[in-house]
Scaffold this active site. Sequence first.
Site, PDB file in Angstrom:
ATOM      1  N   HIS A 218      -3.886  18.781   6.802  1.00 23.49           N
ATOM      2  CA  HIS A 218      -4.321  18.645   5.406  1.00 23.49           C
ATOM      3  C   HIS A 218      -4.333  20.004   4.704  1.00 23.49           C
ATOM      4  O   HIS A 218      -4.490  21.046   5.323  1.00 23.49           O
ATOM      5  CB  HIS A 218      -5.657  17.905   5.287  1.00 23.49           C
ATOM      6  CG  HIS A 218      -6.881  18.650   5.726  1.00 23.49           C
ATOM      7  ND1 HIS A 218      -7.962  18.017   6.301  1.00 23.49           N
ATOM      8  CD2 HIS A 218      -7.230  19.966   5.659  1.00 23.49           C
ATOM      9  CE1 HIS A 218      -8.904  18.913   6.542  1.00 23.49           C
ATOM     10  NE2 HIS A 218      -8.489  20.098   6.182  1.00 23.49           N
TER      11      HIS A 218
ATOM     12  N   GLU B  24      -5.913  14.543   2.813  1.00 19.68           N
ATOM     13  CA  GLU B  24      -5.806  14.005   4.162  1.00 19.68           C
ATOM     14  C   GLU B  24      -4.514  13.202   4.322  1.00 19.68           C
ATOM     15  O   GLU B  24      -4.059  12.565   3.367  1.00 19.68           O
ATOM     16  CB  GLU B  24      -7.006  13.090   4.430  1.00 19.68           C
ATOM     17  CG  GLU B  24      -8.346  13.817   4.485  1.00 19.68           C
ATOM     18  CD  GLU B  24      -8.611  14.425   5.852  1.00 19.68           C
ATOM     19  OE1 GLU B  24      -7.816  15.290   6.284  1.00 19.68           O
ATOM     20  OE2 GLU B  24      -9.606  14.061   6.491  1.00 19.68           O
TER      21      GLU B  24
ATOM     22  N   ASN C 182      -5.190  18.401  11.089  1.00 21.92           N
ATOM     23  CA  ASN C 182      -4.311  17.243  10.925  1.00 21.92           C
ATOM     24  C   ASN C 182      -3.264  17.499   9.841  1.00 21.92           C
ATOM     25  O   ASN C 182      -2.622  16.572   9.357  1.00 21.92           O
ATOM     26  CB  ASN C 182      -5.128  15.996  10.587  1.00 21.92           C
ATOM     27  CG  ASN C 182      -5.948  16.157   9.312  1.00 21.92           C
ATOM     28  OD1 ASN C 182      -5.868  17.190   8.653  1.00 21.92           O
ATOM     29  ND2 ASN C 182      -6.729  15.154   8.972  1.00 21.92           N
TER      30      ASN C 182
ATOM     31  N   ASP D 213     -11.652  22.117  -3.110  1.00 26.65           N
ATOM     32  CA  ASP D 213     -12.148  20.829  -2.608  1.00 26.65           C
ATOM     33  C   ASP D 213     -13.669  20.854  -2.541  1.00 26.65           C
ATOM     34  O   ASP D 213     -14.289  21.919  -2.574  1.00 26.65           O
ATOM     35  CB  ASP D 213     -11.532  20.463  -1.253  1.00 26.65           C
ATOM     36  CG  ASP D 213     -11.539  21.612  -0.251  1.00 26.65           C
ATOM     37  OD1 ASP D 213     -12.280  22.588  -0.449  1.00 26.65           O
ATOM     38  OD2 ASP D 213     -10.798  21.535   0.743  1.00 26.65           O
TER      39      ASP D 213
HETATM   40  C1  GLP Z   1     -11.337  22.203   5.746  1.00 27.59           C
HETATM   41  C2  GLP Z   1     -11.180  22.430   4.228  1.00 27.59           C
HETATM   42  C3  GLP Z   1      -9.912  23.167   3.921  1.00 27.59           C
HETATM   43  C4  GLP Z   1      -9.679  24.219   4.985  1.00 27.59           C
HETATM   44  C5  GLP Z   1      -9.318  23.528   6.278  1.00 27.59           C
HETATM   45  C6  GLP Z   1      -9.211  24.446   7.477  1.00 27.59           C
HETATM   46  O1  GLP Z   1     -11.683  20.898   6.033  1.00 27.59           O
HETATM   47  N1  GLP Z   1     -11.181  21.224   3.458  1.00 27.59           N
HETATM   48  O2  GLP Z   1      -9.971  23.702   2.620  1.00 27.59           O
HETATM   49  O3  GLP Z   1      -8.636  25.061   4.603  1.00 27.59           O
HETATM   50  O4  GLP Z   1     -10.174  22.450   6.521  1.00 27.59           O
HETATM   51  O5  GLP Z   1     -10.469  24.904   7.885  1.00 27.59           O
HETATM   52  P1  GLP Z   1     -10.674  26.079   8.954  1.00 27.59           P
HETATM   53  O6  GLP Z   1     -10.217  27.322   8.298  1.00 27.59           O
HETATM   54  O7  GLP Z   1     -12.164  26.113   9.219  1.00 27.59           O
HETATM   55  O8  GLP Z   1      -9.859  25.736  10.142  1.00 27.59           O
END
Ligand code: GLP
Length: 251
Positions: free
Chosen positions: A138, A143, A136, A67
């Site tokens: 995702h 999303e 959430n 992403d």
């Molecule tokens: C982010 C990224 C994801 C990531 C997720 C969890 O927004 N788009 O690729 O896996 O959210 O992030 P974290 O590991 O900081 O909780």
Amino acid sequence: MQLYVVDDYGAMSRFAAHLTAERLRAQPEANVVVPTGNTPYGFFRELIALRQQGAFDASRLRVFQLDEYFGIPPDDPRSFSGWITRSFLDPLGITAAQVVRLRGDADDPLVACRDYDAAVRAAGGFDVVVLGLGRNGHLGFNEPPADPAAPTRLVRLSAETIASNEHYWSVGAQVPKHALTCGMNNILTARMKLLLVSGEQKRDILRRTITGPIIPEVPASYLQVSAQVTVVADSAAWPWPQSATVEYGHV
Ligand code: GLP
């Protein structure tokens, strides 16, 4: 779906790195996807150490970006491409020629997404996809609501995601409102999926991901009906029975 519950963040990182290294050793030309976020830092560290010990060879891997913020060039400090390069690609000696980027700096996001999906198809799909879990539900930036056939596309980020991503940078950094995300279709058809989940703040969404209804409002819930899924959670994220194999029907 297999669920492994380990003691803490360090154990999650080590276990996930061993599973990944084993697969990469068996398949040195694998098409690989890794996430950004705070969760995979330890996993990256362990995987880099395993490569240094000769557990696998990274010189023929192909890496696809999961992403990226839209409207952000790779040299912007917020760029996920820059993040992955610093924390994963460079330490593993993976060159730019081995990487398929999601071009967040493209003039036309539709063309960038179409090109990316064409590259995934031409490569024969993903072999190994490592994922973090958004608060959430995702995956990447898919999303909610996101259905399992969703292609690679431009998405508007939710207020919740923007707020949680603010912690990635120093105070004052603006989180972009839009992003490009690898589609659910590519993720769910990958031949190995590894979901890393750590911390109490992910407890509720992990429970919904694994045991809740399979719905677009929790994109990660589609992992329940996808083959070859391994969840590695620490005991803060899954405080219930210490280790379990969760069996669901495969599609
Ligand atoms: C982010 C990224 C994801 C990531 C997720 C969890 O927004 N788009 O690729 O896996 O959210 O992030 P974290 O590991 O900081 O909780």
